[in-house]
Design an enzyme around this catalytic site. Structure first.
Site, PDB file in Angstrom:
ATOM      1  CE  LYS A   1      -4.037  -1.525   0.537  1.00  8.37           C
ATOM      2  NZ  LYS A   1      -4.980  -1.931  -0.743  1.00  8.37           N
TER       3      LYS A   1
ATOM      4  CE  LYS B   1      -4.247 -10.907  -7.889  1.00 14.34           C
ATOM      5  NZ  LYS B   1      -4.974 -10.846  -6.626  1.00 14.34           N
TER       6      LYS B   1
ATOM      7  CE  LYS C   1      -9.979   0.766  -5.608  1.00 14.34           C
ATOM      8  NZ  LYS C   1      -9.443   1.776  -5.478  1.00 14.34           N
TER       9      LYS C   1
END
Ligand code: TRP
Length: 391
Positions: free
Chosen positions: A166, A257, A260
């Site tokens: 993150k 992958k 979003k």
């Protein structure tokens, strides 16, 4: 590794207790009526004395889920619900407190929560069979989080990868660096503790998740064992049910992958995309210059991803599909896949749109009913936790 030393207080145990241990390690297969899940088992596992199972899983409200979220998690939740036998209880939560571990805009978070809730119903979760609720409506999640913080190891947390990804830091980052420490917020660092609280507060025995959550499940098992070791056997050790659809790749960068956050919207298919949008995105999916259809995920990730996607819908192996499409064209494969996806998603999209348009307060009613049931169940656990801790 001495779980279950039985120091629990007497008289408060309406909850099934977990008396026997067995030590197992490696992949174990777990069968539902129509499906075989793989679970990783490497810790001591206090086993339920009977066959009751509690299934818990959570999804972050981060916008309308994409096909990767659907195949990797949501479709498995619905399968579990529909295959469920007597004695199984199911909880599915929109984990809005987890969403706060990165900065959020409040109006957008409010919208995303509602969208996530409508999606869970649209994909087929049924409030009469599953308890569906917002995490923040059940305060026991936050209470147990705090309690588990008192047994969570900073060393273990610092080795986990999510806070690093993150913050866009390499996986081998440690807390030794002061610049890292000042960027790292406590909530993000403690994310896995809140996840463990979600699972343990409902005394979940099985947790269906994508492959990427394996580390968090190991952590939850570890923290349950640590707590049980100190205070007596309160928590069953939750097992991960890893979805068979492990990696759904980006349509634009098939070595990554589906996500979003990718800048190109055509890299992902949202559950609410129209048939036309789906056809356009699949048509524009990146493949290599070889026009033959073969399955080779390492050297030909683009076409292999299309075969994998088709396999998830048709229930066939990628090798068989490659043979089937060998004498046709890439265009035929893409058209076939786009039709499968849009036919499958059409009823989900229709239901989603009608739930979002509803003016009768249906979603609020269902979420309140879910919150009430989840609160009651979590409270049973918390009474026992408070008792064994002397609170
Ligand atoms: N961390 C999970 C994810 O990002 C979401 C989650 C939160 C979860 N709490 C959970 C999943 C408990 C399973 C069980 O996908």
């Amino acid at each position: 590794m001495h779980a279950n030393i039985g120091r629990c207080g007497q008289g408060l145990t309406k909850i099934p207790r977990f008396g026997s241990n067995c030590l197992r390690s490696g992949f174990v297969y777990w069968q539902s009526n129509s499906h075989c899940f793989r679970r990783w088992s490497s810790f001591q596992t206090p086993r339920s004395p009977d066959t009751t199972r509690t299934i818990f899983s959570g999804i972050q409200p981060t916008g309308v889920p994409h096909l990767g979220n659907y195949l990797g998690a949501l479709r498995e939740w619905v399968r579990l619900q529909n295959d469920t036998t007597e004695g199984t209880t199911l909880y599915f939560s929109i984990v809005d407190l987890h969403a706060l571990t990165v900065p959020q805009e409040s109006a957008q978070l409010r919208r995303w929560r509602k969208e996530a809730f409508a999606t869970l119903l649209a994909v087929g979760l049924d409030p009469s069979r599953s308890t569906i609720f917002y995490q923040s409506s059940v305060q026991a999640h936050a209470e147990l989080f705090w309690i588990l913080c008192t047994v969570a190891s900073m060393g273990y947390l610092s080795r986990m990868t999510q806070w690093k990804s993150k913050l866009q830091l390499p996986d081998d980052t440690t807390l030794d660096n002061s610049a890292t420490r000042s960027r790292l917020r406590l909530g993000l660092f403690a994310y896995p503790v809140l996840q463990a609280a979600d699972i343990l507060v409902h005394r979940a025995t099985h947790v269906p998740v994508g492959e990427d959550q394996k580390q968090h499940l190991e952590f939850s098992r570890n923290i349950a064992n640590s707590f049980n070791h100190i205070y007596g056997s309160v928590f069953p050790s939750p097992e991960a049910l890893i979805s068979p659809a492990k990696r759904v790749m980006s349509l634009k960068e098939p070595t990554l992958k589906m996500s979003k956050s990718h800048v190109d919207e055509r890299s992902r298919i949202l559950l609410t995309d129209s048939p036309d949008e789906i056809h356009k995105k699949i048509k524009a999916a990146l493949t290599d210059s070889d026009t033959m259809i073969t399955y080779d995920p390492i050297r030909r990730p683009g076409v292999s991803n299309l075969l994998e996607l088709l396999g998830h819908f048709e229930g066939k192996s990628c090798q068989d599909l490659a043979l089937e499409f060998q004498s046709t064209s890439l265009r035929a494969l893409k058209e076939n896949l786009a039709s499968y996806i849009s036919n499958h998603l059409r009823p989900i999209r229709d239901k989603y749109i009608s739930l979002m348009d509803d003016k009768t307060g249906y979603l609020d009613d269902v979420s309140e009913q879910g919150a009430r049931a989840a609160r009651a169940n979590a409270e049973l656990t918390m009474r026992q936790v408070r008792e064994v801790m002397g609170l």
